[in-house]
Scaffold this motif. Structure first.
Motif, mmCIF file in Angstrom:
data_model
loop_
_atom_site.group_PDB
_atom_site.id
_atom_site.type_symbol
_atom_site.label_atom_id
_atom_site.label_comp_id
_atom_site.label_asym_id
_atom_site.label_seq_id
_atom_site.Cartn_x
_atom_site.Cartn_y
_atom_site.Cartn_z
ATOM 1 N N ALA A 248 0.776 -1.092 -0.267
ATOM 2 C CA ALA A 248 0.017 0.091 -0.023
ATOM 3 C C ALA A 248 0.626 1.374 -0.348
ATOM 4 O O ALA A 248 0.365 2.633 -0.827
ATOM 5 N N THR A 249 2.182 1.573 0.590
ATOM 6 C CA THR A 249 2.789 2.535 0.554
ATOM 7 C C THR A 249 3.282 2.779 -1.133
ATOM 8 O O THR A 249 3.186 3.525 -1.314
ATOM 9 N N ALA A 250 3.638 1.821 -1.808
ATOM 10 C CA ALA A 250 3.720 1.997 -3.154
ATOM 11 C C ALA A 250 2.575 2.650 -3.998
ATOM 12 O O ALA A 250 2.762 3.659 -4.927
ATOM 13 N N SER A 251 1.446 2.133 -3.388
ATOM 14 C CA SER A 251 -0.340 2.882 -4.091
ATOM 15 C C SER A 251 -0.294 4.443 -3.691
ATOM 16 O O SER A 251 -0.680 4.849 -4.344
ATOM 17 N N LEU A 252 0.253 4.364 -2.549
ATOM 18 C CA LEU A 252 0.116 6.086 -1.872
ATOM 19 C C LEU A 252 1.276 6.708 -2.685
ATOM 20 O O LEU A 252 0.563 8.061 -3.553
ATOM 21 N N ALA A 253 2.075 6.191 -3.479
ATOM 22 C CA ALA A 253 2.581 7.240 -4.169
ATOM 23 C C ALA A 253 2.341 7.297 -5.460
ATOM 24 O O ALA A 253 3.178 8.361 -6.091
ATOM 25 N N GLU A 254 1.410 6.516 -5.449
ATOM 26 C CA GLU A 254 1.380 6.697 -7.645
ATOM 27 C C GLU A 254 -0.123 8.078 -7.501
ATOM 28 O O GLU A 254 0.205 7.524 -8.501
ATOM 29 N N ILE A 255 -0.326 8.004 -6.328
ATOM 30 C CA ILE A 255 -1.627 8.923 -6.126
ATOM 31 C C ILE A 255 -1.223 10.199 -7.267
ATOM 32 O O ILE A 255 -0.071 11.097 -6.657
ATOM 33 N N PRO A 256 -1.868 10.035 -7.770
ATOM 34 C CA PRO A 256 -1.806 11.879 -8.473
ATOM 35 C C PRO A 256 -1.569 13.148 -7.280
ATOM 36 O O PRO A 256 -2.747 12.945 -6.517
ATOM 37 N N ALA B 115 1.431 7.823 7.113
ATOM 38 C CA ALA B 115 0.571 7.630 5.271
ATOM 39 C C ALA B 115 0.355 8.696 4.973
ATOM 40 O O ALA B 115 0.295 9.230 3.861
ATOM 41 N N LEU B 116 0.117 9.723 5.980
ATOM 42 C CA LEU B 116 -0.570 10.932 5.611
ATOM 43 C C LEU B 116 0.678 11.902 4.363
ATOM 44 O O LEU B 116 0.964 12.061 3.926
ATOM 45 N N GLU B 117 1.880 11.674 5.408
ATOM 46 C CA GLU B 117 2.888 12.420 4.974
ATOM 47 C C GLU B 117 3.525 11.719 3.620
ATOM 48 O O GLU B 117 4.041 12.291 2.691
ATOM 49 N N VAL C 230 -5.638 5.788 3.512
ATOM 50 C CA VAL C 230 -6.004 6.744 3.347
ATOM 51 C C VAL C 230 -5.685 7.030 2.100
ATOM 52 O O VAL C 230 -6.462 7.877 1.365
ATOM 53 N N GLU C 231 -5.299 5.737 0.933
ATOM 54 C CA GLU C 231 -5.635 5.947 0.171
ATOM 55 C C GLU C 231 -7.747 6.638 -0.699
ATOM 56 O O GLU C 231 -7.084 6.970 -1.590
ATOM 57 N N GLY C 232 -8.034 5.187 0.063
ATOM 58 C CA GLY C 232 -9.397 5.365 -0.724
ATOM 59 C C GLY C 232 -10.346 7.211 -0.221
ATOM 60 O O GLY C 232 -10.508 7.730 -0.689
ATOM 61 N N LEU C 233 -9.709 7.232 0.691
ATOM 62 C CA LEU C 233 -9.825 9.099 1.374
ATOM 63 C C LEU C 233 -9.666 9.824 0.571
ATOM 64 O O LEU C 233 -10.558 10.355 -0.138
ATOM 65 N N ILE C 234 -8.755 9.514 -0.142
ATOM 66 C CA ILE C 234 -8.288 10.650 -0.839
ATOM 67 C C ILE C 234 -8.790 10.730 -2.333
ATOM 68 O O ILE C 234 -9.415 11.185 -2.877
ATOM 69 N N VAL C 235 -8.740 9.258 -3.089
ATOM 70 C CA VAL C 235 -9.829 8.538 -4.275
ATOM 71 C C VAL C 235 -11.260 9.125 -3.779
ATOM 72 O O VAL C 235 -11.676 10.343 -4.643
#
Length: 457
Positions: free
Chosen positions: A39-47, A91-93, A245-250
């Motif tokens: 999931a760390t890599a997925s966070l980095a790939e978010i626009p 995770a937020l950072e 966190v990824e879900g909240l952003i998307v």
């Protein structure tokens, strides 16, 4: 006594356990940076956002209230980490979407600022007249609340073992699950903007082998080896929080809560991938079950197996059988199967005769939305020999299991009972009971690509 087989067995047991020992930590290890999760890599790939959001996290608590279990009961050590707030802030950072501000230990921060003010006032005469005042604290536009709400142990347990003549081994496994909830709250009006629920399984495995054998009257040989591997709970909690966190952003992007600094095509592609993953998760059930339509409407089946005659002769023997069938599913659970069966029936030194039957069956899949399902079937048919003589009608019913190796290929194993309305299957009419036989088959079913779904009410 020939000891060569025993020696070979001993050597095999020793080397089979070496894999665990070769990977053992036998010395002091240096400190290392913490591992990343998928999931760390997925966070980095978010626009990235047009503007980062200031967020406050007061406390992301362990709400399970569970203590770590031991063989003798439980201890005062908690089952999951108490530092989930630090994990969430990290995770937020990592997402580059938020500016976390200190709120968990706000009292310490305020005390330190008071010390700075009092020190400046006390020594004001010695300070520069143009010295900058203490800058104000940032305030959060949104708050993140929630916590670790469950830690379920032993949701799946199992294993396999065998022992023969003092030598054996076993494999055991256990699966736990941790669940987190994360919600986004607006500080302007207190409205809950979004809530995300994420679960992560935790796997534990154990492998062991042993040998217990008397090599002679007064010599006993005993060898044991094995290892246990447990997935760290802290990494599971970290991955679940990062996924939340990824879900909240998307979801915030989709609801226009914030804006993205990226081309529209890139954002649309990213959201499409997220929606696809979310749809698959909505279909998923406990124990890795996915409730979607696995099989197409049309299928082609080829099966080989054996028959077993029960007639007027004694000493029946197994004979070969082949089957080809066409299947049509009118619902995900029910299908009609039309088949041609070519087989031989035999009794030792008495009977060896070939038959062909044309059968039609109604099949019911007990778990139609699972990859592995048992099923039952029943129907009727007509049979005849190679000279198209001895024509007879019959009914048949049976049960089996099917496993989908791919989206279009199923492997099935079944048994079938055939009751004939004649006593002349073995060309001998004797007694009052009609002849019958069993068919057992192992085969493949090819499901044609789906062009449309079943009608759902």
């Amino acid at each position: 006594m020939n000891k060569s087989p025993l020696f070979l067995l001993l050597v095999t047991c020793l080397f089979s356990g070496c894999g665990a020992y070769f990977n053992q930590p036998v010395g002091v290890q240096k400190a290392a940076f913490g591992e990343n999760t998928p999931a760390t890599a997925s966070l980095a790939e978010i626009p990235k956002p047009k503007e980062q959001i200031v967020v406050g996290v007061y406390k992301f608590k362990d709400q399970t209230g569970q203590y770590k279990a031991t063989e003798l009961g439980s201890t005062f050590s908690t089952a999951v980490t108490q530092g989930a707030t630090s994990i969430l802030i990290k995770a937020l950072e990592d997402s580059k979407w938020f500016i976390p501000i200190e709120r968990e230990n706000l009292g310490n921060l305020l005390n330190e600022r008071n010390i700075i003010r009092s020190t400046r006032q006390e020594y004001a005469a010695k300070t520069e007249p143009n010295e900058a005042v203490l800058t104000p604290l940032l305030f959060a536009g949104v708050l993140l609340e929630g916590g670790i709400i469950s830690y379920d142990t032993n949701i799946i347990t199992g294993g396999f073992g065998a022992r023969y003549f003092g030598a054996g081994g076993s494999v055991k496994y256990r699966q736990d699950r941790v669940t987190v909830y994360l919600r986004l709250v607006s500080t302007s009006n207190g409205k809950i903007l979004n809530t995300v629920y994420v679960s992560k399984t935790i796997l534990s495995q154990s492998v062991d082998a042993s040998l217990f054998r008397y090599v002679n009257l007064n010599r006993l040989l005993e060898v044991e080896t094995g290892f246990t591997r447990n997935e760290p709970i802290q990494l599971a909690v970290t991955e679940a929080i990062e996924k939340a966190v990824e879900g909240l952003i998307v979801d915030g992007i989709k609801d226009n809560i914030w804006e993205v600094n990226a081309p529209k095509k890139q954002v649309d592609t990213f959201i499409e991938q997220y929606d696809k993953e979310k749809d698959e998760a909505n279909l998923a059930q406990l124990y890795n079950r996915h409730l979607d339509e696995k099989r197409a409407r049309f299928g082609l089946e080829l099966t080989g197996g054996a028959t077993y005659m029960q007639g007027d002769y004694a000493n029946p023997v197994a004979k070969p059988m082949g089957r080809g069938a066409l299947k049509f599913f009118f619902t995900p659970a029910f299908d009609i199967s039309a088949s041609t069966n070519v087989f031989t029936l035999g009794n030792k030194n008495k009977l060896d005769v070939g038959y062909t039957t044309l059968d039609i069956n109604l099949e019911f899949l007990i778990l139609p939305q699972d990859t592995f399902t048992p099923y039952v079937f029943g129907g009727t048919g007509v049979g005849f020999n190679k000279d198209v003589e001895n024509v007879h009608s019959k009914v048949q019913f049976g049960a089996g299991v099917e496993y989908l190796a791919t989206n279009h290929l199923g492997v099935k194993l079944y048994g079938e009972y055939n009751l004939n309305f004649t006593d002349n299957i073995d060309y001998v009419e004797q007694g009052v009971r009609d002849d019958y036989y069993w068919r057992f088959g192992l085969g493949l079913t090819y499901y044609f690509p789906k062009s449309y779904k079943y009608n759902k009410k």
